[in-house]
Design an enzyme around this catalytic site. Structure first.
Site, PDB file in Angstrom:
ATOM      1  N   GLY A   1     125.648  30.521  -9.214  1.00 22.29           N
ATOM      2  CA  GLY A   1     124.628  31.518  -9.491  1.00 22.29           C
ATOM      3  C   GLY A   1     125.220  32.721 -10.181  1.00 22.29           C
ATOM      4  O   GLY A   1     124.673  33.243 -11.146  1.00 22.29           O
TER       5      GLY A   1
ATOM      6  N   ASN B   1     133.697  38.785  -9.961  1.00 22.50           N
ATOM      7  CA  ASN B   1     134.955  39.289 -10.513  1.00 22.50           C
ATOM      8  C   ASN B   1     134.974  40.816 -10.545  1.00 22.50           C
ATOM      9  O   ASN B   1     133.998  41.454 -10.929  1.00 22.50           O
ATOM     10  CB  ASN B   1     135.138  38.782 -11.946  1.00 22.50           C
ATOM     11  CG  ASN B   1     134.790  37.321 -12.080  1.00 22.50           C
ATOM     12  OD1 ASN B   1     135.436  36.466 -11.520  1.00 22.50           O
ATOM     13  ND2 ASN B   1     133.728  37.054 -12.828  1.00 22.50           N
TER      14      ASN B   1
ATOM     15  N   GLU C   1     131.884  35.434   2.135  1.00 22.94           N
ATOM     16  CA  GLU C   1     130.558  34.969   1.738  1.00 22.94           C
ATOM     17  C   GLU C   1     129.506  35.180   2.829  1.00 22.94           C
ATOM     18  O   GLU C   1     128.420  35.691   2.565  1.00 22.94           O
ATOM     19  CB  GLU C   1     130.613  33.504   1.311  1.00 22.94           C
ATOM     20  CG  GLU C   1     131.420  33.264   0.042  1.00 22.94           C
ATOM     21  CD  GLU C   1     130.889  34.017  -1.173  1.00 22.94           C
ATOM     22  OE1 GLU C   1     129.769  34.569  -1.121  1.00 22.94           O
ATOM     23  OE2 GLU C   1     131.612  34.053  -2.186  1.00 22.94           O
TER      24      GLU C   1
ATOM     25  N   HIS D   1     124.130  40.885  -4.102  1.00 21.60           N
ATOM     26  CA  HIS D   1     125.185  40.103  -3.455  1.00 21.60           C
ATOM     27  C   HIS D   1     126.514  40.255  -4.186  1.00 21.60           C
ATOM     28  O   HIS D   1     127.546  40.557  -3.575  1.00 21.60           O
ATOM     29  CB  HIS D   1     124.776  38.627  -3.413  1.00 21.60           C
ATOM     30  CG  HIS D   1     125.792  37.732  -2.779  1.00 21.60           C
ATOM     31  ND1 HIS D   1     125.748  37.383  -1.453  1.00 21.60           N
ATOM     32  CD2 HIS D   1     126.888  37.111  -3.299  1.00 21.60           C
ATOM     33  CE1 HIS D   1     126.774  36.597  -1.178  1.00 21.60           C
ATOM     34  NE2 HIS D   1     127.482  36.408  -2.280  1.00 21.60           N
ATOM     35  N   GLU D   2     126.490  40.064  -5.501  1.00 22.65           N
ATOM     36  CA  GLU D   2     127.748  40.126  -6.259  1.00 22.65           C
ATOM     37  C   GLU D   2     128.303  41.555  -6.269  1.00 22.65           C
ATOM     38  O   GLU D   2     129.519  41.751  -6.207  1.00 22.65           O
ATOM     39  CB  GLU D   2     127.544  39.606  -7.674  1.00 22.65           C
ATOM     40  CG  GLU D   2     126.971  38.207  -7.768  1.00 22.65           C
ATOM     41  CD  GLU D   2     127.729  37.180  -6.948  1.00 22.65           C
ATOM     42  OE1 GLU D   2     128.955  37.329  -6.753  1.00 22.65           O
ATOM     43  OE2 GLU D   2     127.096  36.206  -6.484  1.00 22.65           O
TER      44      GLU D   2
ATOM     45  N   MET E   1     129.272  35.305 -10.199  1.00 17.35           N
ATOM     46  CA  MET E   1     130.647  35.462  -9.731  1.00 17.35           C
ATOM     47  C   MET E   1     131.014  36.921  -9.706  1.00 17.35           C
ATOM     48  O   MET E   1     130.766  37.659 -10.661  1.00 17.35           O
ATOM     49  CB  MET E   1     131.601  34.680 -10.645  1.00 17.35           C
ATOM     50  CG  MET E   1     133.054  34.769 -10.244  1.00 17.35           C
ATOM     51  SD  MET E   1     133.339  34.076  -8.600  1.00 17.35           S
ATOM     52  CE  MET E   1     134.721  35.078  -8.073  1.00 17.35           C
TER      53      MET E   1
END
Length: 877
Positions: free
Chosen positions: A266, A270, A325, A302-303, A268
């Site tokens: 979905g 980084n 997570e 979330h990210e 990432m």
């Protein structure tokens, strides 16, 4: 093949690396067919390591071009595409290693490491993709400060991005240019990111709570900048929320998001450069549904939240994946609850958990929230790690209370900032902050399976007695389970709907409306209860468990109409529906008669028209349990066709009984108003579209659905009308016209066509297989694009129980062949799709055998990736 298919990694085998890499400098010279990467590594020998210990670096399909050790070329080494071993190292504690590799991003169809998608260079390094870029200690406990230089042809790639802050840039000869990026925060290699290409940008800024200005950029295909506006708004709200609720401030000068169309995940996280699947960034009313807007909001959050729970504090090894997570899912759930309706969001979260994670717990792929062994870590990005991991964090808050939970999180950030940690580190913080022993609670991380509580109530002379029995079902890897610490939120509801008081409780700890179930058996007595209460258990879904308790239908109906806890109220009605559906299923198979359909229909009418309830809540309550929900509760010897028939009949009964109130409500909710993606507006659309699904089942339903489609002014209503026609009136001229219209109208919009694939592939019936075969030949379908594959094959296998589980097994054979084709290019994608077989043993014998044969055919294929073989062999075990 990247790993030996028989290699098993175990938690107990973890040991720190002999070497550290505190500094990493990377230079990329991006060119089609032959990209050059030069890695200059500052390597330090860990104190206590023998000076003769070799340095073994991970690789994956690499081509080594040059190697230097402290400036001297061709040192003593052994190199393969998957490993680089240096021996005869300097005696000094620190030394420098230079590694030059050559990559071909254009032909990287696995979408791991550095690849090129639609002209854009992009990376995905979690969990083990960095080793496809250069040889490295590619493990999460190796934290390094990165300096990155990117060189590329300026016309082809005017945008050059990496982690951290941009510190230099300029032109080079021959129309090339460069940019240098520095990330001051040590990070593991899985958080490295690079993007280079020609993209448009939506820019904004955010001022942090300490007054620092952060430049924000969302980079998308040219012409789609306006479609990123909602994502930008969600990002700024996320940044503010994390400051207000967790005290977490962003720590770089810039924050970039890039949306790409070819992506396995979905998104990432980084550091400073989040890379997203474009379906979770691009949205407006004409292209995205309300569900898309909600997903964008949640995934952007979330990210971003990973900046602290995942990046600043990372996991020591991949067995600790839930540390970042599960915790971050909990945080994004809390964010969504605050942005929308907390009660409605909680019900949606539980439906997701039950739909995805409970079957995982009940099947051959069961594993603890923290697995203790794996063959392929890509296969443990699961609902158990994410969704159940979130529930474990939620239980911690329930047990400790919100205030102590926040103090514990503050201590976690203070104590472990800049570290790679374990679950034990995490729990120790909560023990230290609260003074509680959480050793028994820690079993939630280490035992698989869904606990069950059997509750037997009795009431006499002011005393309510509860006999509570706890059991945790055995799973393939664990036969004997220990008793868990289960926080069971409860209330005693009186005849007028109020919560009853009690003078004392004995037999278990009871505090703040929570029973702490710690033993296999409790006899709990509540004294001073004024009348026989109706029990409301597991309120707010306080624990991810099942509860078995005999309840009279009248009690469930009472709770569905009176319980003040939104989840418990929904659960009561959902239980009534499920019981009725299972009874109808057994009736179709020659069993007991269906029960209380009239009560359900009447209650559905009252809920639908109760203006005191949120529209979004009413929409959820009126949505019948899914076919997979029913199958899960039946448990074994399942006939998907009978389940579909039982569900269809109950829906038709409810629709016929409420024709007038449903029709009136549908018209009342249809007044046109400017589109807004806010929760209240979305809730009204959800209720109207749910009612539409019922009205489509009565006389004239095809005309109602066609009118709904033809008058729709937004994608949410358009999809509702199209889906209703395709699923309820597939043979009608209206359905054919609407499908053709949608395909023509959105021919140049891949994300919209994905919705068409989903609708057509999930239309019930055996003809769905032929539809899927035909759609695979559609010019817009590409088997190497994960979004297209998930929309068609993923939706068919997971969302079409009658079509996928055809009695003749033809869909299983087709799907097995498709998995092998996908596996040749993208093992991650094939393995995740293969989990559709996870519940094959619960089917009736004929289907069960045909599913087994399909799995055996995959296992027998001559070339199968570790990823896919791992799923197949565990499913067959």
């Amino acid at each position: 093949m990247r790993k030996d298919a028989g290699q098993v990694f175990r938690l107990e085998d973890y040991r720190p690396s002999d070497y550290l890499i505190p500094q990493t400098r990377l230079t990329f010279r991006l060119a089609r067919g032959a990209t050059i990467v030069v890695a200059e590594l500052t390597v330090e020998r860990r104190p206590g390591t023998d000076a003769g210990a070799p340095l073994t670096l991970d690789g994956d399909g690499l081509k080594l071009k040059r190697l230097e050790l402290d400036g001297v070329g061709n040192p003593t080494h052994e190199a393969t595409p998957d490993k680089l071993v240096l021996t005869q190292l300097p005696e000094s504690r620190s030394f420098r290693v230079l590694i030059e590799t050559e990559l071909d991003p254009d032909h990287n169809k696995a979408l791991m490491g550095l690849y090129r998608s639609n002209g854009v260079y992009c990376t995905q390094c979690e969990p083990e993709g960095f080793r496809r870029i250069t040889y490295f200690l590619d493990r999460p406990d190796i934290l390094s400060v990165y300096q990155v230089r990117i060189e590329a042809p300026k016309p082809e790639a005017p945008l050059l991005l990496s982690n951290g802050n941009r510190v230099a840039g300029g032109d080079l000869e021959n129309d090339w240019h460069f940019a240098e990026w520095h990330d001051p925060h040590p990070k593991p290699s899985y958080l490295f990111a690079l993007v280079a290409g020609d993209l448009g940008c939506l820019r904004d800024s955010f001022t942090t709570m300490s007054g620092r200005k952060v430049e924000l950029g969302i980079h998308v295909e040219h012409g789609k900048e306006k479609l990123a506006a909602y994502a930008m708004d969600a990002l700024k709200r996320s940044m503010k929320w994390d400051e207000d609720v967790f005290g977490r401030e962003y720590d770089l000068d810039v924050f970039n998001i890039v949306a790409v169309s070819d992506f396995n995940m979905g998104a990432m996280e980084n550091k400073g450069l989040n890379i997203f699947n474009d379906k979770y960034v691009l949205a407006d009313e004409a292209t995205a549904t309300d569900a898309d807007f909600a997903n964008i909001e949640a995934i952007i959050a979330h990210e971003y939240f990973h900046n602290w729970t995942g990046n600043r504090i990372t996991c020591r090894d991949w067995f600790q994946l839930c540390l970042k997570e599960g915790l971050t899912v909990f945080r994004d759930h809390e964010f969504s609850a605050d942005q929308r309706s907390r009660g409605v969001r909680r019900i949606a979260e539980v439906r997701t958990l039950r739909g995805l994670q409970f079957p995982e717990d009940q099947g051959p792929l069961a594993h603890p929230v923290r697995p203790r062994r794996y063959r392929e870590i890509n296969n443990f990005y699961t609902a158990t790690v994410y969704e159940k991991g979130s529930e474990v964090v939620r239980m911690l808050r329930t047990i400790l209370g919100a205030e102590t939970f926040r103090a514990s999180m503050d201590l976690y950030f203070e104590r472990h900032d800049g570290q790679a940690c374990t679950i034990e580190d995490f729990l120790k913080v909560f023990e230290d902050a609260s003074g509680r022993d959480l050793s028994q609670f820690g079993l939630w991380y280490n035992q698989s399976g869904t606990p069950n509580l059997t509750v037997s109530p009795s009431y006499e002379a002011g005393i309510l007695t509860l006999d509570i029995e706890q059991s945790v079902p055995p799973t393939p890897s664990e036969s004997r389970k220990r008793a868990m610490h289960i926080p069971l939120a409860f209330a005693l509801i009186g005849s007028s709907g109020e919560e009853l008081d009690f003078s004392a409780a004995e037999g278990a700890t009871v505090e703040n409306g929570v029973i702490h179930v710690r033993k296999r058996s409790h006899k709990l007595r509540f004294h001073g209860v004024a009348e026989r209460p109706v029990l409301s258990l597991n309120r707010g879904f306080s624990a991810p468990i099942t509860v078995a308790m005999e309840q009279r239908p009248q009690d469930l109906i009472f709770l569905a109409g009176h319980d003040s806890d939104p989840f418990a109220r929904w659960q009561a009605f959902n239980t009534l529906q499920t019981d009725a559906l299972i009874a109808a299923y057994r009736l179709l198979l020659g069993g007991k008669e269906a029960k209380y359909q009239k009560d359900i229909a009447q209650l559905a009418g009252r809920i639908a028209t109760d203006a005191t309830l949120e529209p979004a809540y009413r929409a959820l309550a009126l949505t019948l349990p899914s076919e997979t929900d029913i199958a899960r509760d039946i448990g074994r010897d399942i006939d998907p066709d009978a389940i579909f028939s039982a569900r269809s009949k109950l829906a038709a009964f409810i629709a016929a009984a409420n024709r007038e109130p449903f029709g009136k409500l549908y018209e009342e909710l249809g007044s046109l108003e400017p589109f807004s993606p806010d929760a209240a507006s979305a809730g009204r659309r959800a209720l109207r579209n749910t009612v539409l699904g019922y009205l489509a089942r009565i006389d004239g339903g095809a005309d109602i659905a066609a009118r709904h489609y033809n008058t729709a002014t937004n994608m949410t209503d358009l999809i509702a009308g199209l889906g209703t026609l395709a699923h309820e009136h597939a043979a009608s001229s209206q359905a054919g016209a609407a499908l053709a219209d949608f395909a023509a109208r959105h021919a140049s919009m891949p994300l919209a066509l994905d919705k068409l694939y989903q609708i057509q592939s999930t239309a019930p019936g055996t003809q769905a297989l032929e539809t899927v075969r035909a759609l695979m030949r559609h010019p817009a379908f590409h088997i190497d694009n994960p979004n297209r594959v998930r929309a068609l094959l993923g939706a068919f296998s997971a969302g079409n129980q009658t079509g996928f589980h055809r009695a003749d097994g033809a869909a299983y054979t087709f799907f097995a062949d498709a998995l092998l084709e996908i596996d040749s290019g993208n093992p991650q994608l094939s393995a995740r799709l293969a989990t559709a077989f996870r519940s094959w043993r619960s089917l009736e014998p004929v289907r069960q055998e045909k599913a087994r044969q399909a799995l055996v055919s995959i296992a027998a294929a001559s070339s199968v990736s570790v990823d896919l073989r791992d799923i197949v062999e565990r499913s067959l075990a």
